[in-house]
Design a protein around this motif. Structure first.
Motif, PDB file in Angstrom:
ATOM      1  N   THR A   2     -11.298  -0.856  -2.507  1.00  0.00           N
ATOM      2  CA  THR A   2     -10.203  -0.907  -3.473  1.00  0.00           C
ATOM      3  C   THR A   2      -9.273   0.287  -3.283  1.00  0.00           C
ATOM      4  O   THR A   2      -9.643   1.289  -2.675  1.00  0.00           O
ATOM      5  CB  THR A   2     -10.748  -0.879  -4.914  1.00  0.00           C
ATOM      6  OG1 THR A   2     -11.342   0.400  -5.159  1.00  0.00           O
ATOM      7  CG2 THR A   2     -11.764  -1.981  -5.158  1.00  0.00           C
ATOM      8  N   ASN A   3      -8.082   0.143  -3.830  1.00  0.00           N
ATOM      9  CA  ASN A   3      -7.144   1.267  -3.773  1.00  0.00           C
ATOM     10  C   ASN A   3      -7.735   2.502  -4.441  1.00  0.00           C
ATOM     11  O   ASN A   3      -7.623   3.605  -3.911  1.00  0.00           O
ATOM     12  CB  ASN A   3      -5.824   0.905  -4.462  1.00  0.00           C
ATOM     13  CG  ASN A   3      -4.938   0.047  -3.598  1.00  0.00           C
ATOM     14  OD1 ASN A   3      -5.078   0.016  -2.383  1.00  0.00           O
ATOM     15  ND2 ASN A   3      -4.027  -0.668  -4.223  1.00  0.00           N
ATOM     16  N   LEU A   4      -8.369   2.313  -5.588  1.00  0.00           N
ATOM     17  CA  LEU A   4      -8.925   3.452  -6.303  1.00  0.00           C
ATOM     18  C   LEU A   4      -9.970   4.171  -5.458  1.00  0.00           C
ATOM     19  O   LEU A   4      -9.958   5.403  -5.366  1.00  0.00           O
ATOM     20  CB  LEU A   4      -9.522   3.013  -7.642  1.00  0.00           C
ATOM     21  CG  LEU A   4     -10.050   4.135  -8.526  1.00  0.00           C
ATOM     22  CD1 LEU A   4      -8.952   5.137  -8.868  1.00  0.00           C
ATOM     23  CD2 LEU A   4     -10.660   3.564  -9.800  1.00  0.00           C
ATOM     24  N   ALA A   5     -10.851   3.419  -4.817  1.00  0.00           N
ATOM     25  CA  ALA A   5     -11.880   4.040  -3.964  1.00  0.00           C
ATOM     26  C   ALA A   5     -11.251   4.764  -2.783  1.00  0.00           C
ATOM     27  O   ALA A   5     -11.656   5.882  -2.442  1.00  0.00           O
ATOM     28  CB  ALA A   5     -12.868   2.985  -3.483  1.00  0.00           C
ATOM     29  N   ALA A   6     -10.250   4.140  -2.155  1.00  0.00           N
ATOM     30  CA  ALA A   6      -9.568   4.780  -1.025  1.00  0.00           C
ATOM     31  C   ALA A   6      -8.878   6.065  -1.475  1.00  0.00           C
ATOM     32  O   ALA A   6      -8.961   7.101  -0.804  1.00  0.00           O
ATOM     33  CB  ALA A   6      -8.553   3.824  -0.402  1.00  0.00           C
ATOM     34  N   PHE A   7      -8.208   6.026  -2.623  1.00  0.00           N
ATOM     35  CA  PHE A   7      -7.496   7.193  -3.126  1.00  0.00           C
ATOM     36  C   PHE A   7      -8.458   8.312  -3.520  1.00  0.00           C
ATOM     37  O   PHE A   7      -8.205   9.488  -3.240  1.00  0.00           O
ATOM     38  CB  PHE A   7      -6.613   6.825  -4.313  1.00  0.00           C
ATOM     39  CG  PHE A   7      -5.388   6.024  -3.962  1.00  0.00           C
ATOM     40  CD1 PHE A   7      -4.848   6.031  -2.690  1.00  0.00           C
ATOM     41  CD2 PHE A   7      -4.759   5.261  -4.921  1.00  0.00           C
ATOM     42  CE1 PHE A   7      -3.707   5.306  -2.376  1.00  0.00           C
ATOM     43  CE2 PHE A   7      -3.621   4.527  -4.631  1.00  0.00           C
ATOM     44  CZ  PHE A   7      -3.091   4.549  -3.356  1.00  0.00           C
ATOM     45  N   THR A  49      -5.085   5.316   4.830  1.00  0.00           N
ATOM     46  CA  THR A  49      -4.569   4.099   5.474  1.00  0.00           C
ATOM     47  C   THR A  49      -5.231   2.841   4.927  1.00  0.00           C
ATOM     48  O   THR A  49      -4.755   1.734   5.177  1.00  0.00           O
ATOM     49  CB  THR A  49      -4.773   4.127   7.002  1.00  0.00           C
ATOM     50  OG1 THR A  49      -6.170   4.087   7.293  1.00  0.00           O
ATOM     51  CG2 THR A  49      -4.118   5.341   7.626  1.00  0.00           C
ATOM     52  N   LEU A  50      -6.325   2.974   4.189  1.00  0.00           N
ATOM     53  CA  LEU A  50      -7.030   1.818   3.643  1.00  0.00           C
ATOM     54  C   LEU A  50      -6.415   1.301   2.347  1.00  0.00           C
ATOM     55  O   LEU A  50      -6.816   0.250   1.856  1.00  0.00           O
ATOM     56  CB  LEU A  50      -8.507   2.165   3.416  1.00  0.00           C
ATOM     57  CG  LEU A  50      -9.287   2.603   4.659  1.00  0.00           C
ATOM     58  CD1 LEU A  50     -10.706   2.992   4.278  1.00  0.00           C
ATOM     59  CD2 LEU A  50      -9.278   1.512   5.715  1.00  0.00           C
TER      60      LEU A  50
END
Length: 108
Positions: A2-7, A49-50
């Protein structure tokens, strides 16, 4: 991912990498601190980048909100300094901005 995990992963990697340089340059730590610092900064770039965003600039801008919050967590847990109400209010404002940037309606 997820975006949150990537961030969150990117923020932790960036802060750790930058802190390694800070420790070397400002705290007198061994230059060997730079090696894991560089590896951490590479991990930061790879994790960012994810993020699921149509443009890199939008992903970077949205990431900024998470970075601010992660920096305040670092401030508390690593440096032992309590964030004050201004820190927390600013972080909340950054998260609201991040949500607008990433999830705001866009023209097709």
């Amino acid at each position: 991912m997820t975006n949150l995990a990537a961030f969150i992963g990117a923020a932790l990697a960036e802060i750790a990498g930058c802190f390694a340089f800070w420790a070397w340059a400002r705290l007198g730590a061994s230059p060997l601190w730079l090696l894991p610092g560089l590896a951490s900064l590479v991990a930061f770039a790879a994790l960012l980048t994810l993020a699921d965003a149509p443009a890199a600039g939008r992903a970077y801008a949205a990431y900024g909100g998470i970075y601010v919050v992660a920096s305040l967590v670092w401030l508390k847990l690593v440096e032992g300094v309590d964030p004050d109400r201004w820190d927390l209010s600013g972080a909340a404002l950054c998260l609201a901005g991040m949500a607008l940037i990433l999830y705001g309606p866009r023209a097709a």
